[in-house]
Design a protein around this motif. Structure first.
Motif, PDB file in Angstrom:
ATOM      1  N   CYS A  29      22.357  22.830   6.970  1.00 53.52           N
ATOM      2  CA  CYS A  29      21.550  22.302   5.777  1.00 53.52           C
ATOM      3  C   CYS A  29      22.504  22.518   4.757  1.00 53.52           C
ATOM      4  N   ASP A  30      22.246  21.418   3.686  1.00 51.63           N
ATOM      5  CA  ASP A  30      23.158  21.696   2.471  1.00 51.63           C
ATOM      6  C   ASP A  30      22.404  22.417   1.509  1.00 51.63           C
ATOM      7  N   LEU A  31      22.840  23.773   1.785  1.00 55.73           N
ATOM      8  CA  LEU A  31      22.048  24.751   0.809  1.00 55.73           C
ATOM      9  C   LEU A  31      22.536  25.131  -0.657  1.00 55.73           C
ATOM     10  N   ALA A  32      23.474  24.137  -0.920  1.00 53.77           N
ATOM     11  CA  ALA A  32      24.114  23.972  -2.109  1.00 53.77           C
ATOM     12  C   ALA A  32      23.083  22.922  -3.031  1.00 53.77           C
ATOM     13  N   ASP A  33      22.525  22.134  -2.370  1.00 51.48           N
ATOM     14  CA  ASP A  33      21.612  21.073  -2.974  1.00 51.48           C
ATOM     15  C   ASP A  33      20.645  21.732  -3.909  1.00 51.48           C
ATOM     16  N   PRO A  34      20.576  21.226  -5.186  1.00 50.92           N
ATOM     17  CA  PRO A  34      19.641  21.881  -6.261  1.00 50.92           C
ATOM     18  C   PRO A  34      18.193  21.540  -5.806  1.00 50.92           C
ATOM     19  N   GLY A  35      17.848  20.891  -4.930  1.00 47.70           N
ATOM     20  CA  GLY A  35      16.589  20.505  -4.327  1.00 47.70           C
ATOM     21  C   GLY A  35      16.092  21.319  -3.228  1.00 47.70           C
ATOM     22  N   THR A  36      16.830  22.245  -2.924  1.00 46.50           N
ATOM     23  CA  THR A  36      16.555  23.084  -1.873  1.00 46.50           C
ATOM     24  C   THR A  36      15.280  23.867  -2.002  1.00 46.50           C
ATOM     25  N   PRO A  37      14.452  23.990  -1.237  1.00 44.00           N
ATOM     26  CA  PRO A  37      13.217  24.618  -1.286  1.00 44.00           C
ATOM     27  C   PRO A  37      13.320  26.006  -1.630  1.00 44.00           C
ATOM     28  N   THR A  38      12.397  26.584  -2.904  1.00 42.34           N
ATOM     29  CA  THR A  38      12.462  27.957  -3.571  1.00 42.34           C
ATOM     30  C   THR A  38      11.157  28.572  -3.399  1.00 42.34           C
ATOM     31  N   ALA A  39      11.105  29.742  -3.676  1.00 42.56           N
ATOM     32  CA  ALA A  39       9.740  30.315  -3.914  1.00 42.56           C
ATOM     33  C   ALA A  39       9.570  31.395  -4.901  1.00 42.56           C
ATOM     34  N   THR A  40       8.501  31.799  -5.265  1.00 48.02           N
ATOM     35  CA  THR A  40       8.221  32.904  -5.910  1.00 48.02           C
ATOM     36  C   THR A  40       8.051  34.111  -5.115  1.00 48.02           C
ATOM     37  N   VAL A  41       8.392  35.253  -5.577  1.00 46.53           N
ATOM     38  CA  VAL A  41       8.298  36.688  -4.696  1.00 46.53           C
ATOM     39  C   VAL A  41       7.179  37.517  -5.363  1.00 46.53           C
ATOM     40  N   ALA A  42       6.180  38.196  -4.831  1.00 44.33           N
ATOM     41  CA  ALA A  42       5.583  39.309  -5.270  1.00 44.33           C
ATOM     42  C   ALA A  42       5.346  40.224  -4.147  1.00 44.33           C
ATOM     43  N   VAL A  43       5.768  41.493  -4.242  1.00 42.72           N
ATOM     44  CA  VAL A  43       5.665  42.552  -3.128  1.00 42.72           C
ATOM     45  C   VAL A  43       5.328  43.767  -3.627  1.00 42.72           C
ATOM     46  N   LEU A  44       4.304  44.352  -2.842  1.00 36.73           N
ATOM     47  CA  LEU A  44       4.078  45.703  -3.061  1.00 36.73           C
ATOM     48  C   LEU A  44       3.975  46.751  -1.891  1.00 36.73           C
ATOM     49  N   ARG A  45       4.748  47.713  -2.043  1.00 33.40           N
ATOM     50  CA  ARG A  45       4.952  48.707  -0.934  1.00 33.40           C
ATOM     51  C   ARG A  45       4.596  50.045  -1.011  1.00 33.40           C
ATOM     52  N   GLN A  46       3.893  50.633  -0.316  1.00 29.09           N
ATOM     53  CA  GLN A  46       3.532  52.057  -0.478  1.00 29.09           C
ATOM     54  C   GLN A  46       4.794  52.877   0.330  1.00 29.09           C
ATOM     55  N   ARG A  47       5.143  53.717  -0.425  1.00 26.42           N
ATOM     56  CA  ARG A  47       6.083  54.873   0.160  1.00 26.42           C
ATOM     57  C   ARG A  47       5.405  56.054  -0.212  1.00 26.42           C
ATOM     58  N   HIS A  48       4.752  56.697   0.838  1.00 28.17           N
ATOM     59  CA  HIS A  48       4.403  57.908   0.644  1.00 28.17           C
ATOM     60  C   HIS A  48       3.229  58.089  -0.650  1.00 28.17           C
ATOM     61  N   ALA A  49       3.468  58.655  -1.429  1.00 28.01           N
ATOM     62  CA  ALA A  49       2.624  58.766  -2.622  1.00 28.01           C
ATOM     63  C   ALA A  49       2.950  57.920  -3.935  1.00 28.01           C
ATOM     64  N   VAL A  50       3.773  56.940  -3.375  1.00 28.83           N
ATOM     65  CA  VAL A  50       4.363  55.871  -4.610  1.00 28.83           C
ATOM     66  C   VAL A  50       4.168  54.713  -4.143  1.00 28.83           C
ATOM     67  N   LEU A  51       3.861  53.927  -5.116  1.00 28.25           N
ATOM     68  CA  LEU A  51       3.647  52.269  -4.755  1.00 28.25           C
ATOM     69  C   LEU A  51       4.862  51.650  -5.575  1.00 28.25           C
ATOM     70  N   ASP A  52       5.829  51.092  -4.776  1.00 29.16           N
ATOM     71  CA  ASP A  52       6.918  50.349  -5.418  1.00 29.16           C
ATOM     72  C   ASP A  52       6.234  48.700  -5.492  1.00 29.16           C
ATOM     73  N   HIS A  53       6.977  48.141  -6.557  1.00 31.59           N
ATOM     74  CA  HIS A  53       6.359  46.566  -6.504  1.00 31.59           C
ATOM     75  C   HIS A  53       7.730  45.976  -7.109  1.00 31.59           C
ATOM     76  N   LEU A  54       7.852  44.810  -6.543  1.00 31.05           N
ATOM     77  CA  LEU A  54       8.876  43.580  -7.138  1.00 31.05           C
ATOM     78  C   LEU A  54       8.490  42.209  -7.154  1.00 31.05           C
ATOM     79  N   VAL A  55       8.549  41.861  -8.556  1.00 30.40           N
ATOM     80  CA  VAL A  55       8.175  40.424  -8.834  1.00 30.40           C
ATOM     81  C   VAL A  55       9.317  39.358  -9.178  1.00 30.40           C
ATOM     82  N   LEU A  56       9.380  38.400  -8.605  1.00 26.04           N
ATOM     83  CA  LEU A  56      10.303  37.264  -9.133  1.00 26.04           C
ATOM     84  C   LEU A  56       9.669  35.883  -9.327  1.00 26.04           C
ATOM     85  N   ALA A  57       9.579  35.753 -10.706  1.00 25.05           N
ATOM     86  CA  ALA A  57       8.828  34.654 -11.129  1.00 25.05           C
ATOM     87  C   ALA A  57       7.300  34.922 -11.460  1.00 25.05           C
TER      88      ALA A  57
END
Length: 209
Positions: A29-57
């Motif tokens: 695939c031509d991954l350099a094409d500006p029209g290549t599919p993209t997505a937002t990301v939202a992640v929640l992860r439990q690490r023992h007594a801690v909750l880690d999060h990551l948000v993109l867009a």
């Protein structure tokens, strides 16, 4: 996505690895094409007594605090780009033309220092995420939502986060998504609630402890 579940790996590094591996699966695939599919990301992860999060867009992670109130983590950098589109009712010639202009403009600024970052083929996008951690004891529950659901609060303004969590506790993710769809059905052309499109993909993960 297994990298993101590995607690010895930061969510940022895990997402970068995921983006690299997914891109490697498409050598033809031509991954350099500006029209290549993209997505937002939202992640929640439990690490023992801690909750880690990551948000993109603009797909948020929302914590319902044990002490009351909420903490909303989101990175919606697109309102200015959407402003012209949302000035028209949906399913009108003006709206269609504005959407087309947005579709042509977005790829030129996506994943660039001058624009906004989303998950695509460039693992550098992972360095532009919002990340953090919360102690599990301080959190009553949490929701990870696509922007097609969070718009009930952020765009439509027909519910606040207290009401959103009340729906989740009573009716679960399905009930919240049904509430979004019912709200959209009362204004199908966006006359009262201007928006990019009539409705968007709706996904919810609801966690309680």
């Amino acid at each position: 996505m297994a990298y993101l579940a590995e607690t010895s790996v930061t969510l940022t590094d895990g997402l970068a690895l995921v983006l690299e591996r997914v891109a490697a699966l498409h050598p033809d695939c031509d991954l350099a094409d500006p029209g290549t599919p993209t997505a937002t990301v939202a992640v929640l992860r439990q690490r023992h007594a801690v909750l880690d999060h990551l948000v993109l867009a603009d797909s948020p992670v929302v914590f319902e605090k044990a002490a009351g109130g909420q903490a909303v983590i989101t990175d919606d950098v697109l309102p200015e780009l959407r402003a012209e589109v949302e000035s028209y009712q949906t399913h009108t010639p003006g709206h269609r033309a504005a959407v087309q202009r947005l579709v042509l403009t977005q790829p030129q600024v996506r994943n660039t220092p001058e624009g906004h970052w989303v998950a695509g083929t460039n693992p550098e996008a992972a360095q532009h995420c919002l990340t953090g951690s919360a102690m599990l004891r301080d959190v009553r529950s949490a929701a990870v939502l696509s922007d097609g659901v969070s718009r009930l609060v952020t765009e439509y303004g027909t519910a606040n986060w207290d009401e959103t969590f009340a729906i989740l506790r009573t009716d679960g993710p399905r009930g919240l998504i049904e509430t979004v769809r019912k709200t959209e059905a009362t204004d199908p052309t966006g006359r009262r609630r201007p928006r990019y499109k009539s409705g968007d993909d709706a996904t919810v993960a609801y966690c309680q402890w």
